[in-house]
Write a protein that holds these residues in place. Structure first.
Motif, short mmCIF file in Angstrom:
data_model
loop_
_atom_site.label_atom_id
_atom_site.label_comp_id
_atom_site.label_asym_id
_atom_site.label_seq_id
_atom_site.Cartn_x
_atom_site.Cartn_y
_atom_site.Cartn_z
N VAL A 362 0.83 -1.22 0.00
CA VAL A 362 0.00 0.00 0.00
C VAL A 362 0.86 1.26 0.00
CG1 VAL A 362 -1.76 1.29 1.27
CG2 VAL A 362 -1.94 -1.19 1.07
N ALA A 363 1.95 1.27 0.77
CA ALA A 363 2.81 2.47 0.82
C ALA A 363 3.36 2.81 -0.57
CB ALA A 363 3.97 2.24 1.80
N ASP A 364 3.58 1.77 -1.40
CA ASP A 364 4.15 2.00 -2.73
C ASP A 364 3.13 2.61 -3.71
OD1 ASP A 364 6.36 0.88 -1.64
OD2 ASP A 364 6.37 -0.94 -2.87
N LEU A 365 1.86 2.54 -3.39
CA LEU A 365 0.84 3.13 -4.28
C LEU A 365 1.04 4.64 -4.44
CD1 LEU A 365 -2.41 1.31 -3.02
CD2 LEU A 365 -1.14 0.81 -5.10
N PHE A 366 1.69 5.26 -3.44
CA PHE A 366 1.84 6.72 -3.45
C PHE A 366 3.12 7.17 -4.17
CE2 PHE A 366 -0.78 5.51 0.11
CZ PHE A 366 -1.81 6.44 0.09
N HIS A 367 4.02 6.22 -4.41
CA HIS A 367 5.33 6.59 -4.99
C HIS A 367 5.18 7.26 -6.34
CE1 HIS A 367 7.90 3.57 -2.46
NE2 HIS A 367 7.27 4.46 -1.74
N GLY A 368 5.93 8.35 -6.52
CA GLY A 368 5.98 8.99 -7.83
C GLY A 368 4.80 9.89 -8.15
N ILE A 369 3.85 10.04 -7.23
CA ILE A 369 2.73 10.96 -7.49
C ILE A 369 3.16 12.36 -7.06
CG2 ILE A 369 0.33 11.55 -6.96
CD1 ILE A 369 -0.21 8.60 -6.44
N ILE A 403 1.54 11.49 1.75
CA ILE A 403 0.24 12.05 2.15
C ILE A 403 0.48 13.40 2.81
CG2 ILE A 403 -1.79 11.72 3.61
CD1 ILE A 403 -1.37 8.68 3.29
N ALA A 404 -0.20 14.44 2.32
CA ALA A 404 0.01 15.81 2.81
C ALA A 404 -1.24 16.32 3.53
CB ALA A 404 0.43 16.71 1.65
N GLU A 405 -1.63 17.56 3.26
CA GLU A 405 -2.70 18.19 4.05
C GLU A 405 -4.09 17.61 3.71
OE1 GLU A 405 -2.68 20.68 0.25
OE2 GLU A 405 -1.25 19.49 1.42
N PRO A 406 -4.98 17.53 4.73
CA PRO A 406 -6.36 17.06 4.47
C PRO A 406 -7.16 18.12 3.71
CG PRO A 406 -6.09 17.63 6.80
CD PRO A 406 -4.75 17.80 6.16
N VAL A 407 -8.10 17.66 2.90
CA VAL A 407 -9.01 18.56 2.15
C VAL A 407 -10.43 18.02 2.26
CG1 VAL A 407 -7.36 19.48 0.47
CG2 VAL A 407 -8.45 17.28 0.03
N ARG A 408 -11.40 18.86 1.91
CA ARG A 408 -12.80 18.43 2.01
C ARG A 408 -13.50 18.55 0.65
NH1 ARG A 408 -16.05 23.21 2.26
NH2 ARG A 408 -15.02 24.97 3.30
N LEU A 455 -6.54 1.07 -4.39
CA LEU A 455 -6.24 1.17 -5.82
C LEU A 455 -5.56 2.51 -6.13
CD1 LEU A 455 -9.70 0.06 -7.32
CD2 LEU A 455 -7.68 -1.38 -7.03
N ARG A 456 -4.67 2.49 -7.08
CA ARG A 456 -4.11 3.73 -7.62
C ARG A 456 -4.65 3.90 -9.04
NH1 ARG A 456 2.15 5.79 -7.85
NH2 ARG A 456 2.12 6.76 -9.92
N ILE A 457 -5.31 5.03 -9.30
CA ILE A 457 -5.99 5.25 -10.58
C ILE A 457 -5.55 6.61 -11.14
CG2 ILE A 457 -8.23 5.26 -11.77
CD1 ILE A 457 -9.45 4.12 -9.14
N ARG A 458 -5.16 6.63 -12.40
CA ARG A 458 -4.74 7.90 -13.02
C ARG A 458 -5.94 8.61 -13.66
NH1 ARG A 458 -2.22 3.92 -16.29
NH2 ARG A 458 -3.51 3.54 -18.13
N ASN A 459 -5.80 9.88 -13.92
CA ASN A 459 -6.79 10.67 -14.70
C ASN A 459 -8.19 10.67 -14.11
OD1 ASN A 459 -4.77 11.17 -16.58
ND2 ASN A 459 -5.29 9.36 -17.79
#
Length: 470
Positions: A362-369, A403-408, A455-459
């Motif tokens: 799961v941690a790797d899903l965020f890599h490179g975004i 993972i950075a700041e929360p948004v609504r 899941l990691r989904i583009r676009n």
């Protein structure tokens, strides 16, 4: 006449009626049902609903030359007239050929087992006290909480089904559900947090929810101070709850063969053998896996529960059927004909629908975004054919792979087929969400299970308008 006190009599009655009338139609099914349930709704500190009820009734379905007749009733004394009415209706409209996939006749008596306390053993006053306890938790989180609601529902159903194919099945189960919502207000800003949970196992499953309930109210309050997300197209990481909602709402309904059969354009899109996603993508639906809210032994046509693979290695390989859709499309029945209760005829419905877990940590899903959105849980959603929009329960920006700041106000929109193709990676986690109540054809609140990995989904189109719960 109670089904429990005279089960043998009821079975004999149905078998006799089917034998007497079967020669007048191509297919005849009679279903008797006894249901017992509790319904509680607290809005704020006011009790809006507090009821327990028992209903006994039944339905008759007859098919003649492809035409269906249906009658439902709640007086068993009128059963013979109802059989005749359903047959008359079928003979009036039938002008083609009856095509039902053949099934082996089944004689069975089965009860979905409980692992703990049956809710029918718990007094109404105790269920009401549980609801009040959770309502108090919602209210006590912060004085900016302006409205709260707590819903409790349980139902125990026992069904006897007899058909002209020689099937005679008795089946029973218990279902429980609770829903919580808290709305917080600060000036013009209004935010809502929700939690839903369900079970077919035990009353105890609803008793230890303090943390979950509190988090719904806390999310609403915390969201008041958050900035709205900036609308854009992002790479998005979604948690297993949103993945389960996505596979059910956006893809599952399109896999129901009655939708496909009645819509030539959809039939063309949903061609077996067509690629929809990466070779890693596997999607299933089935009532055979035990212990979930969409699980059972036989569907409402007496077809045994199965597990149907819908997408294998990214390619469409299956769909969900009633006996009629399976017969018309020349495919095997899947045991997906379900009705909410005796008032309605069975439709092709999902049971437990899931995306199989993948291999990416799961941690790797965020890599490179570089800039993206991480969305968890759900507030609401809607689908329209191939298009979907879901409101996330909570969300954060992703910046430089972290993972950075929360948004609504995070709403995710797209076309289901494009989105399936845009799944870049499938997490190695998995979660079953038992909170689902599915609606179709006026039959709302049918218990289903949904599951999936992150899941990691583009676009993905992300917008900032809030959605109400479906």
């Amino acid at each position: 006449m109670s089904l429990s006190t005279s089960l043998a009599d009821a079975k004999n009655l149905l078998s006799d009626l089917v034998a007497r009338y079967r020669h007048r139609v191509d297919y005849l099914a009679i279903r008797l049902e006894e249901a017992e349930g509790t319904d509680i709704l607290l809005r704020g500190n006011k009790v809006e609903t507090l009821s327990e009820g028992i209903s006994i009734g039944g339905q008759v379905r007859a098919c003649y030359k492809g035409g269906w007749g249906f009658a439902s009733f709640n007086r068993l004394s009128s059963l013979t007239e109802q059989v005749e009415a359903a047959i008359a209706a079928a003979r009036l409209v039938g002008d083609e050929e009856t095509t039902l996939a053949s099934v082996e006749p089944i004689q069975a008596s089965c009860h979905l087992p409980l692992s703990g306390t049956d809710p029918r053993q718990i007094p109404l006053i105790q269920k009401k006290a549980l609801c009040s306890h959770y309502a108090e938790i919602l209210r006590s989180v912060d004085d900016r909480i302006t409205t709260t609601s707590v819903r409790y529902g349980d139902s125990a159903q026992r069904v006897i089904l007899a058909t002209s194919d020689g099937t005679l099945i008795e089946q029973s189960w218990v279902d429980l559900e609770m829903r919580f919502a808290a709305t917080a207000r600060n000036g013009e800003t209004v935010q809502t947090g929700r939690e839903t949970t369900g079970s077919r196992k035990a009353y105890e499953d609803l008793e230890q929810l303090d943390t979950q309930v509190q988090s719904a109210a806390q999310r609403a309050v915390e969201a008041l101070a958050l900035p709205p997300v900036k609308g854009n197209t992002y790479t998005v990481v979604i948690d297993p709850i949103l993945a389960g909602l996505f596979v059910h709402e956006a893809f599952g309904h399109l896999s129901e063969a009655d939708m496909i059969y009645e819509n030539p354009d959809l039939m063309e899109v949903m061609t077996l053998g067509r690629r929809f996603g990466s070779p890693e993508l596997q999607i299933f639906d089935g009532a055979a896996p035990e212990g979930h809210r969409g699980s059972y032994y036989y569907d409402d046509e007496g077809v045994p529960a199965t597990t149907t693979q819908l997408i294998k290695d990214g390619v469409l390989v299956g769909r969900l059927h009633s006996r009629e859709t399976a017969g018309k499309l020349g495919e095997a029945p899947t045991g997906n004909a379900r009705c909410l209760n005796y008032h309605y005829p069975p439709l092709v419905r999902m049971t437990n629908t899931w995306i199989e877990r993948g291999t990416t940590p799961v941690a790797d899903l965020f890599h490179g975004i570089k800039e993206g959105v991480y969305a968890r849980n759900w507030l609401g959603g809607m689908t329209n054919g191939e298009m979907f929009t879901f409101a996330a329960g909570e969300a954060w920006m992703i910046r430089d792979g972290k993972i950075a700041e929360p948004v609504r106000d995070v709403n995710l929109s797209g076309n289901v087929f494009t989105t399936l193709a845009d799944i870049e990676a499938i997490g190695d986690d998995f979660y079953w969400d038992e909170s689902g109540g599915c609606g179709k054809g006026g039959q709302n609140g049918l218990a289903v299970g949904c599951g999936g990995p992150s899941l990691r989904i583009r676009n993905v189109v992300v917008g900032g308008e809030a959605l109400d719960e479906e």
